[in-house]
Write a protein that holds these residues in place. Sequence first.
Motif, PDB file in Angstrom:
ATOM      1  N   ARG A 257      15.415  31.591   1.848  1.00  0.00           N
ATOM      2  CA  ARG A 257      15.167  32.044   0.484  1.00  0.00           C
ATOM      3  C   ARG A 257      13.706  31.877   0.076  1.00  0.00           C
ATOM      4  N   GLY A 258      13.116  30.732   0.475  1.00  0.00           N
ATOM      5  CA  GLY A 258      11.740  30.464   0.082  1.00  0.00           C
ATOM      6  C   GLY A 258      10.708  30.894   1.096  1.00  0.00           C
ATOM      7  N   GLU A 259      11.178  31.425   2.241  1.00  0.00           N
ATOM      8  CA  GLU A 259      10.278  31.813   3.343  1.00  0.00           C
ATOM      9  C   GLU A 259       9.331  30.656   3.664  1.00  0.00           C
ATOM     10  N   ILE A 260       9.918  29.476   3.888  1.00  0.00           N
ATOM     11  CA  ILE A 260       9.155  28.257   4.149  1.00  0.00           C
ATOM     12  C   ILE A 260       8.961  28.106   5.655  1.00  0.00           C
ATOM     13  N   LYS A 261       7.762  28.296   6.128  1.00  0.00           N
ATOM     14  CA  LYS A 261       7.507  28.247   7.569  1.00  0.00           C
ATOM     15  C   LYS A 261       7.690  26.841   8.134  1.00  0.00           C
ATOM     16  N   ALA A 262       7.254  25.821   7.394  1.00  0.00           N
ATOM     17  CA  ALA A 262       7.457  24.448   7.859  1.00  0.00           C
ATOM     18  C   ALA A 262       8.942  24.129   7.944  1.00  0.00           C
ATOM     19  N   GLY A 263       9.701  24.631   6.994  1.00  0.00           N
ATOM     20  CA  GLY A 263      11.146  24.429   7.012  1.00  0.00           C
ATOM     21  C   GLY A 263      11.798  25.060   8.230  1.00  0.00           C
ATOM     22  N   ALA A 264      11.246  26.191   8.674  1.00  0.00           N
ATOM     23  CA  ALA A 264      11.788  26.853   9.859  1.00  0.00           C
ATOM     24  C   ALA A 264      11.608  25.989  11.101  1.00  0.00           C
ATOM     25  N   TYR A 265      10.449  25.321  11.195  1.00  0.00           N
ATOM     26  CA  TYR A 265      10.206  24.435  12.346  1.00  0.00           C
ATOM     27  C   TYR A 265      11.154  23.237  12.320  1.00  0.00           C
ATOM     28  N   VAL A 266      11.327  22.640  11.146  1.00  0.00           N
ATOM     29  CA  VAL A 266      12.237  21.498  11.023  1.00  0.00           C
ATOM     30  C   VAL A 266      13.664  21.931  11.352  1.00  0.00           C
ATOM     31  N   PHE A 267      14.060  23.098  10.855  1.00  0.00           N
ATOM     32  CA  PHE A 267      15.381  23.636  11.120  1.00  0.00           C
ATOM     33  C   PHE A 267      15.602  23.826  12.617  1.00  0.00           C
ATOM     34  N   ALA A 268      14.610  24.371  13.308  1.00  0.00           N
ATOM     35  CA  ALA A 268      14.731  24.612  14.746  1.00  0.00           C
ATOM     36  C   ALA A 268      14.811  23.303  15.528  1.00  0.00           C
ATOM     37  N   ILE A 269      13.992  22.321  15.150  1.00  0.00           N
ATOM     38  CA  ILE A 269      13.982  21.050  15.870  1.00  0.00           C
ATOM     39  C   ILE A 269      15.310  20.316  15.700  1.00  0.00           C
ATOM     40  N   LEU A 270      15.800  20.242  14.452  1.00  0.00           N
ATOM     41  CA  LEU A 270      17.095  19.598  14.211  1.00  0.00           C
ATOM     42  C   LEU A 270      18.230  20.357  14.890  1.00  0.00           C
ATOM     43  N   GLU A 320      17.823  34.840  15.838  1.00  0.00           N
ATOM     44  CA  GLU A 320      17.652  35.451  14.517  1.00  0.00           C
ATOM     45  C   GLU A 320      16.643  34.672  13.689  1.00  0.00           C
ATOM     46  N   LEU A 321      16.539  33.350  13.910  1.00  0.00           N
ATOM     47  CA  LEU A 321      15.536  32.550  13.214  1.00  0.00           C
ATOM     48  C   LEU A 321      14.134  33.043  13.537  1.00  0.00           C
ATOM     49  N   VAL A 322      13.891  33.357  14.798  1.00  0.00           N
ATOM     50  CA  VAL A 322      12.581  33.876  15.199  1.00  0.00           C
ATOM     51  C   VAL A 322      12.301  35.201  14.494  1.00  0.00           C
ATOM     52  N   ILE A 323      13.318  36.035  14.390  1.00  0.00           N
ATOM     53  CA  ILE A 323      13.136  37.354  13.764  1.00  0.00           C
ATOM     54  C   ILE A 323      12.799  37.203  12.284  1.00  0.00           C
ATOM     55  N   VAL A 324      13.585  36.399  11.553  1.00  0.00           N
ATOM     56  CA  VAL A 324      13.319  36.268  10.118  1.00  0.00           C
ATOM     57  C   VAL A 324      12.012  35.506   9.872  1.00  0.00           C
ATOM     58  N   TYR A 325      11.678  34.582  10.777  1.00  0.00           N
ATOM     59  CA  TYR A 325      10.403  33.872  10.634  1.00  0.00           C
ATOM     60  C   TYR A 325       9.238  34.860  10.717  1.00  0.00           C
ATOM     61  N   ASN A 326       9.313  35.805  11.641  1.00  0.00           N
ATOM     62  CA  ASN A 326       8.262  36.815  11.768  1.00  0.00           C
ATOM     63  C   ASN A 326       8.234  37.777  10.582  1.00  0.00           C
ATOM     64  N   ASN A 327       9.331  37.810   9.810  1.00  0.00           N
ATOM     65  CA  ASN A 327       9.392  38.680   8.629  1.00  0.00           C
ATOM     66  C   ASN A 327       8.900  37.988   7.361  1.00  0.00           C
ATOM     67  N   PHE A 328       8.610  36.684   7.454  1.00  0.00           N
ATOM     68  CA  PHE A 328       8.109  35.977   6.284  1.00  0.00           C
ATOM     69  C   PHE A 328       6.780  36.586   5.829  1.00  0.00           C
ATOM     70  N   GLY A 329       6.619  36.691   4.524  1.00  0.00           N
ATOM     71  CA  GLY A 329       5.367  37.172   3.959  1.00  0.00           C
ATOM     72  C   GLY A 329       5.199  38.673   3.964  1.00  0.00           C
ATOM     73  N   LYS A 330       6.274  39.410   4.216  1.00  0.00           N
ATOM     74  CA  LYS A 330       6.170  40.872   4.275  1.00  0.00           C
ATOM     75  C   LYS A 330       6.751  41.565   3.045  1.00  0.00           C
ATOM     76  N   GLY A 331       7.083  40.781   2.008  1.00  0.00           N
ATOM     77  CA  GLY A 331       7.472  41.402   0.748  1.00  0.00           C
ATOM     78  C   GLY A 331       8.893  41.186   0.296  1.00  0.00           C
ATOM     79  N   LEU A 332       9.769  40.705   1.161  1.00  0.00           N
ATOM     80  CA  LEU A 332      11.172  40.567   0.763  1.00  0.00           C
ATOM     81  C   LEU A 332      11.342  39.498  -0.306  1.00  0.00           C
ATOM     82  N   LYS A 333      10.676  38.357  -0.154  1.00  0.00           N
ATOM     83  CA  LYS A 333      10.800  37.282  -1.140  1.00  0.00           C
ATOM     84  C   LYS A 333      10.290  37.737  -2.501  1.00  0.00           C
ATOM     85  N   GLU A 334       9.162  38.452  -2.512  1.00  0.00           N
ATOM     86  CA  GLU A 334       8.621  38.936  -3.772  1.00  0.00           C
ATOM     87  C   GLU A 334       9.577  39.914  -4.450  1.00  0.00           C
ATOM     88  N   ARG A 335      10.171  40.762  -3.636  1.00  0.00           N
ATOM     89  CA  ARG A 335      11.104  41.738  -4.211  1.00  0.00           C
ATOM     90  C   ARG A 335      12.327  41.030  -4.791  1.00  0.00           C
TER      91      ARG A 335
END
Length: 357
Positions: A257-270, A320-335
């Motif tokens: 929801r927040g397109e948090i890149k640091a959160g994605a890394y923590v999510f992947a590690i856990l 799918e995490l890799v895919i959505v991570y690469n989509n961060f910052g492309k406008g979906l969150k703003e919309r």
Amino acid sequence: MIQGPLVDERENEIMASPATDDPEGLESSTDYTKYGITDVPKFTVTTALGKSKTIAGLYAREWVFIVISAVNILTAIGLTIVRLVKVLEDYPQSPDFTFTILLLLNAGFCLFYVGHGVLRERVYELYAFMAATLVVVMYCILEYAVFNPSGHTTIKLARLIVACIMAPPNLVLAWIVAKNFGYLEFRIVGASEFLQGLYRQAAIFSCLLKFDLQATSSLVLLALKEGTSVSTLETVSLAVGLPFSLCWCLLGWITLRGEIKAGAYVFAILGLLKPVYYLYKVISVYVEIANDEQPSTTVTYSLLAATALGLLVWVVLMVELVIVYNNFGKGLKERTKDVLATETTGLLSNNRARWKP
């Protein structure tokens, strides 16, 4: 591409709305109060979790699907509760206790998939509902005819008959309803094919989070091999496994929801702890078999099947995490924020121009 019957009476109403003096073109096409009309039903509503359909916004086929699904699931829940009471009275340490709890868990997820999937137009949640329904039906068949033929009861037979008769039309309805989704997606991200692609990838990830929670919770519950007789290790597994799975799912949702890149890394590690746990469960089963402990055949096969399913879902989720991570910052969150902030945001607002694929 836009899916479903988008150009219907609702969109005709939108297109037929008189022009406004709003210089930004952001006035809501469904806000009729400025014309003195106050009794027009709302087809969508914006909540803290996002835009959702209202009861008035449901199509007839969606109503039929919800009603039939609710009847099927509640019937299964009722029969399972009756069986659970009987097991607690007569065989509290039987594996049947584990499977009644497991069926109740999966029935709860099915109810969520139906309600949330239809109101939020989540195609993949209806697909998850279909998969969960097939799993329940297969369990009812195998448990009655193969795994535990000596434990036949009237309740089990009734549950099997209901599952086999009611599941097929329910699956067909789910498929029809899912294939006609698209109205809500159009209301959220507009006609941009690029943003629609981002939105669908996010929806897939969100659905996989829930399906992973379902699969992992089922696997953890299978630690109850002897019904209500719970060992210290099984208690720890339940006390740690279920909260961890829930928190991991919430972390993934917040990250998305927040397109948090640091959160994605923590999510992947856990998330790496999950395949470790799955491997431990498989090894423990083979150790029991090697030591001639003769574990329940039903529990053993179900545990291995749940482990395989959980591992598969985890792998797909990580991809799918890799895919959505690469989509961060492309406008979906703003919309999405625009839609959450105000219902007067247009489908193709001017700030779309700053988004570049």
